[in-house]
Design a protein around this motif. Structure first.
Motif, PDB file in Angstrom:
ATOM      1  N   GLY A   1       0.817  -1.213   0.000  1.00  6.74           N
ATOM      2  CA  GLY A   1       0.000   0.000   0.000  1.00  6.74           C
ATOM      3  C   GLY A   1       0.846   1.257   0.000  1.00  6.74           C
ATOM      4  N   VAL A   2       1.961   1.227   0.727  1.00  5.47           N
ATOM      5  CA  VAL A   2       2.865   2.380   0.721  1.00  5.47           C
ATOM      6  C   VAL A   2       3.393   2.630  -0.692  1.00  5.47           C
ATOM      7  N   ALA A   3       3.772   1.537  -1.372  1.00  5.58           N
ATOM      8  CA  ALA A   3       4.302   1.678  -2.734  1.00  5.58           C
ATOM      9  C   ALA A   3       3.222   2.165  -3.697  1.00  5.58           C
ATOM     10  N   GLN A   4       1.990   1.690  -3.530  1.00  7.86           N
ATOM     11  CA  GLN A   4       0.922   2.124  -4.436  1.00  7.86           C
ATOM     12  C   GLN A   4       0.531   3.581  -4.199  1.00  7.86           C
ATOM     13  N   ALA A   5       0.657   4.045  -2.962  1.00  8.54           N
ATOM     14  CA  ALA A   5       0.285   5.435  -2.676  1.00  8.54           C
ATOM     15  C   ALA A   5       1.185   6.423  -3.400  1.00  8.54           C
ATOM     16  N   ALA A   6       2.361   5.976  -3.809  1.00  8.62           N
ATOM     17  CA  ALA A   6       3.266   6.876  -4.530  1.00  8.62           C
ATOM     18  C   ALA A   6       2.710   7.276  -5.893  1.00  8.62           C
ATOM     19  N   TRP A   7       1.731   6.555  -6.421  1.00 16.63           N
ATOM     20  CA  TRP A   7       1.125   6.896  -7.708  1.00 16.63           C
ATOM     21  C   TRP A   7       0.176   8.090  -7.596  1.00 16.63           C
ATOM     22  N   TYR A   8      -0.223   8.453  -6.400  1.00 15.79           N
ATOM     23  CA  TYR A   8      -1.232   9.500  -6.220  1.00 15.79           C
ATOM     24  C   TYR A   8      -0.560  10.813  -5.830  1.00 15.79           C
ATOM     25  N   PRO A   9      -1.177  11.949  -6.159  1.00 17.80           N
ATOM     26  CA  PRO A   9      -0.578  13.249  -5.812  1.00 17.80           C
ATOM     27  C   PRO A   9      -0.645  13.492  -4.310  1.00 17.80           C
ATOM     28  N   THR A  10       0.275  14.283  -3.842  1.00 15.45           N
ATOM     29  CA  THR A  10       0.283  14.681  -2.437  1.00 15.45           C
ATOM     30  C   THR A  10      -0.140  16.133  -2.324  1.00 15.45           C
ATOM     31  N   ILE A  11      -0.930  16.412  -1.324  1.00 17.40           N
ATOM     32  CA  ILE A  11      -1.429  17.768  -1.082  1.00 17.40           C
ATOM     33  C   ILE A  11      -0.938  18.204   0.290  1.00 17.40           C
ATOM     34  N   THR A  12      -0.335  19.352   0.341  1.00 15.48           N
ATOM     35  CA  THR A  12       0.191  19.888   1.591  1.00 15.48           C
ATOM     36  C   THR A  12      -0.482  21.210   1.889  1.00 15.48           C
ATOM     37  N   LEU A  13      -0.987  21.344   3.085  1.00 14.99           N
ATOM     38  CA  LEU A  13      -1.554  22.609   3.553  1.00 14.99           C
ATOM     39  C   LEU A  13      -0.474  23.329   4.349  1.00 14.99           C
ATOM     40  N   GLY A  14      -0.106  24.545   3.907  1.00 16.88           N
ATOM     41  CA  GLY A  14       0.988  25.262   4.538  1.00 16.88           C
ATOM     42  C   GLY A  14       0.612  26.664   4.941  1.00 16.88           C
ATOM     43  N   ALA A  15       1.280  27.167   5.949  1.00 13.80           N
ATOM     44  CA  ALA A  15       1.090  28.545   6.409  1.00 13.80           C
ATOM     45  C   ALA A  15       2.410  29.026   6.975  1.00 13.80           C
ATOM     46  N   SER A  16       2.688  30.301   6.792  1.00 14.69           N
ATOM     47  CA  SER A  16       3.928  30.865   7.328  1.00 14.69           C
ATOM     48  C   SER A  16       3.702  32.320   7.690  1.00 14.69           C
ATOM     49  N   VAL A  17       4.444  32.763   8.676  1.00 11.62           N
ATOM     50  CA  VAL A  17       4.443  34.158   9.054  1.00 11.62           C
ATOM     51  C   VAL A  17       5.893  34.534   9.375  1.00 11.62           C
ATOM     52  N   ALA A  18       6.332  35.704   8.881  1.00 14.01           N
ATOM     53  CA  ALA A  18       7.728  36.085   9.049  1.00 14.01           C
ATOM     54  C   ALA A  18       7.834  37.605   9.079  1.00 14.01           C
ATOM     55  N   THR A  19       8.940  38.050   9.537  1.00 14.31           N
ATOM     56  CA  THR A  19       9.259  39.475   9.501  1.00 14.31           C
ATOM     57  C   THR A  19      10.686  39.629   9.012  1.00 14.31           C
ATOM     58  N   GLN A  20      10.940  40.671   8.243  1.00 13.04           N
ATOM     59  CA  GLN A  20      12.264  40.827   7.650  1.00 13.04           C
ATOM     60  C   GLN A  20      12.595  42.310   7.508  1.00 13.04           C
ATOM     61  N   GLY A  21      13.872  42.583   7.389  1.00 12.43           N
ATOM     62  CA  GLY A  21      14.324  43.963   7.245  1.00 12.43           C
ATOM     63  C   GLY A  21      15.825  44.020   7.097  1.00 12.43           C
TER      64      GLY A  21
END
Length: 498
Positions: free
Chosen positions: A302-322
């Motif tokens: 099952g792990v090997a078969q799951a590699a055929w499907y796309p992966t979706i990642t939910l991401g969020a970031s917050v930063a400050t720069q200067g």
């Protein structure tokens, strides 16, 4: 912004609603299980096998020998045997790997900070500072992480079964070595008694020669018999020392560090009930380990078969720069991002198909290994059963042979003293009794050894559920006739020269 929230809401709904994992669901493979053991006696009432969970508390089968020295040796092996310690370390490693697999499906939060000196082409040098937090989560839409956890859990169970199998094997090796040690003690006692008798016989023969009653050849034959028996005694000493060295290694000690006092009471074969063959699949830890590895291999498909499907990642970031450290606290310098990311492999040169084929082949290999383990288990039980049945009969016949040899020696000794039998007749009778007594010791040791091998082959201990249980399972019938007062035989060896 509203469109982004709708997209995130849709993706989250899909992630939470996904409840199936790709790949085949596990079913234990069929194994060749016979309806009954060919050489097994009828299982007596009042006996039952210990369940696997009861093995440590109630299946201390070596205690049937009622030998405190043996109990102490087994306890020492549990604490210091290096094979057991290695197996325990493998269990800890499998548990850590399972924890790693369980952590993969959860969200992650990372903190970062950087400081750099940069130059824009054609412009002046400048400083750039950045600090921020990033969070991400990959929904397990296709069961990749669940299959990985399933595989890790099965591998942990297999490692725990390996530890139980190693413990059972070490116990069996130690008890068998102990039986061999006591058999050597019994042989040494027999040969020492025989040497004493032969020395007395040599003195009598010399006196008769000096009196002119017998020829010089009788003295030479008596000396030959004495010396050959002394050589046998030395050989038994070598065997005992080597057995003691092997036991020391099982106890995690240097071969020279173990000393066990001699005891010529030879342990006897314990009463052994025999259950249905199907029960062997539930009791032998090596079979359990092989079956769990099949489950782990199935999950990896099952792990090997799951590699055929796309992966979706939910991401969020917050930063400050200067350009200055003080700018990191200024509101206009703060940035954030929120959104999904989709990754799908379109062309990989056949890598995913190769990994899937490898996983399927590994599963087939694990199934074959499981079935072979089952077949070997039943072979070991059948071998031990037929050995116990025939050795029981051999011991019974050999006891009668030893008794007949002792009676013959007594008669020939009387005839020799009366001058009606030659010294050659006496020599032959003495040799026959020694051989019969030595064979009996070896057969009794082999019978006890076969009982241990059967216990180990059947997966460990059993217990009597009622104090009044009948003795149909008792394999040593002659002990029944004497009355069983313990599992150590009180027989005393006869003096072949008497």
């Amino acid at each position: 912004m509203r469109a982004t929230r709708r997209a995130l809401s849709g993706l989250l709904t899909i992630a939470l609603s996904a409840c199936t994992a790709v790949g085949p669901d596990y079913r234990r493979p069929d194994a060749p299980v016979p309806a009954a053991f060919r050489h097994a006696p009828a299982a007596p009432s009042g006996w039952k096998f210990a369940e696997p969970a009861q093995a440590d508390a109630e299946a201390a089968w070596w205690r049937d020998f009622q030998d405190r020295s043996l109990d102490a040796l087994v306890a020492a092996a549990d604490q210091a045997n290096q094979d057991l310690q290695g197996a325990a370390a493998r269990v800890a490693r499998a548990r850590a790997l399972l924890g790693s697999a369980q952590s993969q499906g959860g969200p992650s939060v990372d903190a970062s900070a950087s400081a750099a000196r940069t130059r824009i082409l054609g412009g002046p040098d400048g400083n750039r500072f950045r600090a921020g937090l990033e969070a991400g989560w990959e929904p397990d839409l296709w069961g990749l992480h669940r299959r990985a956890i399933e595989s890790g859990d099965a591998e942990l169970a297999a490692s725990e079964a390996d530890l139980a199998a190693a413990r059972l094997a070490i116990h069996g090796q130690l008890v068998r070595a102990y039986i061999r040690l006591r058999a050597d003690d019994a042989l040494r006692r027999l040969l020492e008694t025989t040497v004493d008798a032969y020395q007395q016989s040599l003195r009598v023969t010399r006196n008769r020669y000096e009196a002119g009653v017998v020829p010089r050849s009788d003295v030479a034959q008596a000396q030959t018999l004495l010396r050959s028996t002394q050589v046998q005694l030395i050989e038994v000493g070598i065997s005992r020392a080597q057995t003691l060295h092997a036991m020391a290694v099982l106890l995690g000690r240097a071969p020279s560090a173990l000393t066990i006092a001699a005891d010529d009471r030879l342990p006897s074969a314990p009463a052994v009930p025999v259950g249905l063959p199907s029960g062997l699949l539930e009791r032998r830890p090596d079979i359990a380990a092989a079956e769990r590895r099949v489950a782990a291999a199935n999950a990896r498909i099952g792990v090997a078969q799951a590699a055929w499907y796309p992966t979706i990642t939910l991401g969020a970031s917050v930063a400050t720069q200067g350009t200055r450290i003080g700018d990191l606290l200024a509101l206009p310098n703060r940035v954030w991002s929120l959104g999904p990311a989709l990754v799908a492999s379109l062309i990989d040169g056949g890598a995913r198909e190769a990994r899937r084929a490898e996983a399927i082949a590994a599963y087939d290999e694990a199934v074959a290994g499981y079935r072979m383990t089952v077949l070997e288990a039943f072979r070991e039980v059948e071998d031990a059963l037929v050995a116990m049945r025939l050795l029981q009969y051999q011991v019974s016949v050999q006891r009668r042979a030893e008794q007949a040899a002792a009676e013959a020696l007594e008669q020939v000794s009387n005839q020799y003293e009366a001058g009606t039998a030659s010294f050659l007749n006496l020599l032959t009778a003495q040799t026959a009794l020694l051989a019969a007594s030595r064979t009996l010791v070896e057969l009794r040791a082999r019978l006890a050894d076969a009982g241990v091998r059967l216990t180990v082959a059947a997966g460990g201990g059993w217990r009597q559920s009622a104090a009044s249980a009948p003795r149909q399972g008792q394999l040593d019938t002659e002990q029944d006739q004497r009355g069983r007062t313990g599992s150590r035989d009180p027989d005393q060896h006869r003096r072949p020269g008497s």
